[in-house]
Design a protein around this motif. Structure first.
Motif, mmCIF file in Angstrom:
data_model
loop_
_atom_site.group_PDB
_atom_site.id
_atom_site.type_symbol
_atom_site.label_atom_id
_atom_site.label_comp_id
_atom_site.label_asym_id
_atom_site.label_seq_id
_atom_site.Cartn_x
_atom_site.Cartn_y
_atom_site.Cartn_z
ATOM 1 N N ASP A 92 -17.984 0.805 9.031
ATOM 2 C CA ASP A 92 -17.650 -0.378 8.246
ATOM 3 C C ASP A 92 -17.222 0.009 6.837
ATOM 4 O O ASP A 92 -16.219 -0.510 6.319
ATOM 5 C CB ASP A 92 -18.851 -1.326 8.162
ATOM 6 N N GLN A 93 -17.984 0.903 6.208
ATOM 7 C CA GLN A 93 -17.671 1.260 4.823
ATOM 8 C C GLN A 93 -16.348 2.001 4.719
ATOM 9 O O GLN A 93 -15.572 1.781 3.778
ATOM 10 C CB GLN A 93 -18.792 2.119 4.222
ATOM 11 N N ALA A 94 -16.081 2.878 5.691
ATOM 12 C CA ALA A 94 -14.796 3.576 5.677
ATOM 13 C C ALA A 94 -13.648 2.585 5.828
ATOM 14 O O ALA A 94 -12.602 2.714 5.168
ATOM 15 C CB ALA A 94 -14.752 4.613 6.803
ATOM 16 N N CYS A 95 -13.830 1.594 6.682
ATOM 17 C CA CYS A 95 -12.819 0.554 6.864
ATOM 18 C C CYS A 95 -12.610 -0.219 5.565
ATOM 19 O O CYS A 95 -11.469 -0.436 5.135
ATOM 20 C CB CYS A 95 -13.241 -0.376 7.988
ATOM 21 N N ILE A 96 -13.703 -0.638 4.952
ATOM 22 C CA ILE A 96 -13.605 -1.391 3.702
ATOM 23 C C ILE A 96 -12.915 -0.566 2.626
ATOM 24 O O ILE A 96 -12.068 -1.074 1.872
ATOM 25 C CB ILE A 96 -15.003 -1.846 3.248
ATOM 26 N N ASN A 97 -13.234 0.728 2.559
ATOM 27 C CA ASN A 97 -12.593 1.602 1.573
ATOM 28 C C ASN A 97 -11.083 1.683 1.829
ATOM 29 O O ASN A 97 -10.278 1.638 0.882
ATOM 30 C CB ASN A 97 -13.197 2.998 1.631
ATOM 31 N N ALA A 98 -10.705 1.820 3.102
ATOM 32 C CA ALA A 98 -9.278 1.896 3.439
ATOM 33 C C ALA A 98 -8.571 0.587 3.113
ATOM 34 O O ALA A 98 -7.442 0.585 2.588
ATOM 35 C CB ALA A 98 -9.107 2.240 4.922
ATOM 36 N N VAL A 99 -9.225 -0.532 3.429
ATOM 37 C CA VAL A 99 -8.646 -1.840 3.105
ATOM 38 C C VAL A 99 -8.494 -1.992 1.604
ATOM 39 O O VAL A 99 -7.459 -2.468 1.110
ATOM 40 C CB VAL A 99 -9.512 -2.965 3.696
ATOM 41 N N ASN A 100 -9.506 -1.591 0.850
ATOM 42 C CA ASN A 100 -9.432 -1.714 -0.609
ATOM 43 C C ASN A 100 -8.298 -0.866 -1.185
ATOM 44 O O ASN A 100 -7.614 -1.289 -2.129
ATOM 45 C CB ASN A 100 -10.760 -1.305 -1.240
ATOM 46 N N GLU A 101 -8.096 0.317 -0.617
ATOM 47 C CA GLU A 101 -6.990 1.161 -1.070
ATOM 48 C C GLU A 101 -5.651 0.485 -0.771
ATOM 49 O O GLU A 101 -4.731 0.500 -1.599
ATOM 50 C CB GLU A 101 -7.067 2.520 -0.381
ATOM 51 N N GLY A 102 -5.551 -0.123 0.413
ATOM 52 C CA GLY A 102 -4.315 -0.807 0.776
ATOM 53 C C GLY A 102 -4.053 -2.028 -0.087
ATOM 54 O O GLY A 102 -2.911 -2.266 -0.511
ATOM 55 N N THR A 103 -5.085 -2.817 -0.353
ATOM 56 C CA THR A 103 -4.880 -4.012 -1.179
ATOM 57 C C THR A 103 -4.578 -3.630 -2.627
ATOM 58 O O THR A 103 -3.845 -4.364 -3.311
ATOM 59 C CB THR A 103 -6.091 -4.950 -1.114
ATOM 60 N N ALA A 104 -5.101 -2.492 -3.093
ATOM 61 C CA ALA A 104 -4.732 -2.018 -4.434
ATOM 62 C C ALA A 104 -3.247 -1.690 -4.486
ATOM 63 O O ALA A 104 -2.555 -2.010 -5.472
ATOM 64 C CB ALA A 104 -5.573 -0.799 -4.810
ATOM 65 N N LYS A 105 -2.736 -1.071 -3.428
ATOM 66 C CA LYS A 105 -1.293 -0.809 -3.357
ATOM 67 C C LYS A 105 -0.513 -2.118 -3.331
ATOM 68 O O LYS A 105 0.551 -2.233 -3.961
ATOM 69 C CB LYS A 105 -0.967 0.013 -2.109
ATOM 70 N N ALA A 106 -1.043 -3.105 -2.606
ATOM 71 C CA ALA A 106 -0.364 -4.398 -2.525
ATOM 72 C C ALA A 106 -0.256 -5.040 -3.903
ATOM 73 O O ALA A 106 0.765 -5.640 -4.248
ATOM 74 C CB ALA A 106 -1.105 -5.325 -1.560
ATOM 75 N N ARG A 107 -1.309 -4.935 -4.676
ATOM 76 C CA ARG A 107 -1.310 -5.583 -5.988
ATOM 77 C C ARG A 107 -0.538 -4.785 -7.037
ATOM 78 O O ARG A 107 0.121 -5.375 -7.900
ATOM 79 C CB ARG A 107 -2.752 -5.770 -6.468
#
Length: 227
Positions: A92-107
């Protein structure tokens, strides 16, 4: 009408001339063209395209006389496939970290990349109406007991919302029409019982893309209502 969106993967019925780009006859440009008989029509989408590769290699069909353009880009810019790989295979945490990295790129990175793409479209086809298609949420929460858990599912759905928000803002700033397909797909996400989106499947590149129903009943009506 020129279609430069990376749509079609997952729908099957791939056009023979599209090769690894996987342009599908079920993707909304083809049935829209068949129903509306535009004077000219180009379908140049390609699987895996980012906003930069669309800008650099898929705009050749645009001219000063082009009247309608549809485009979908952004998911590959933020590493959608890699994020899904982490979320399916890791914690779960690895997924959340990957999602957070992706959303940072989005923003932080995607707005400038989209601005360049939309500006290039405008410079080639200044009179065209441009339709920018968004992305569905992937999951219906609280419905599945197999596969990844709801912690991961919610993170991925939140990421889809962030991605759509950024794309909508930049499309509006460019004077383009954003087509939000989340409502059309509501009740038909993975875990809904009538999913219009593939879960993990072979071939793997079709995983987490809309299936033929998603193209026919999700994207096409949403596009048709505006185009």
């Amino acid at each position: 009408m020129v279609h430069v969106a990376a749509l079609g993967v997952g729908a099957g019925s791939y056009l023979s001339d599209s090769g690894s780009c996987k342009r599908s006859s079920r993707s909304c440009p083809a049935p829209w063209s068949a129903a509306n008989s535009p004077a000219s029509f180009s379908f140049v989408a390609c699987s895996g395209a980012t906003s930069t590769t669309v800008k650099n290699s898929q705009l050749g069909s645009l001219t000063s006389t082009t009247t309608l353009v549809s485009v979908s880009a952004g998911g590959n810019d933020i590493g959608f496939a890699d994020i899904m790989g982490v979320c399916v295979l890791q914690s779960d945490q690895a997924c959340i970290n990957a999602v957070n990295e992706g959303t940072a790129k989005a923003r932080n990175q995607l707005p400038g990349q989209l601005d360049q793409l939309y500006s290039s479209i405008r410079s080639r086809s200044p009179q065209a109406r441009v339709m920018v298609l968004g992305y569905p949420r992937l999951y219906k929460l609280g419905s599945c007991i197999v596969g990844i858990g709801d912690t991961k599912r919610k993170a991925l759905d939140d990421a889809a919302d962030t991605l759509n928000s950024v794309i909508s803002q930049r499309a509006t700033a460019a004077g383009y029409q954003f087509i939000d397909v989340r409502g059309a797909f509501s009740g038909h996400e993975i875990c809904s019982g009538d999913a219009w989106i593939h879960s993990t499947r072979i071939p793997v590149d079709e995983s987490y893309h809309p299936n033929s129903k998603g193209r026919q009943y999700g994207y096409l009506p949403s596009f048709d209502a505006i185009a």
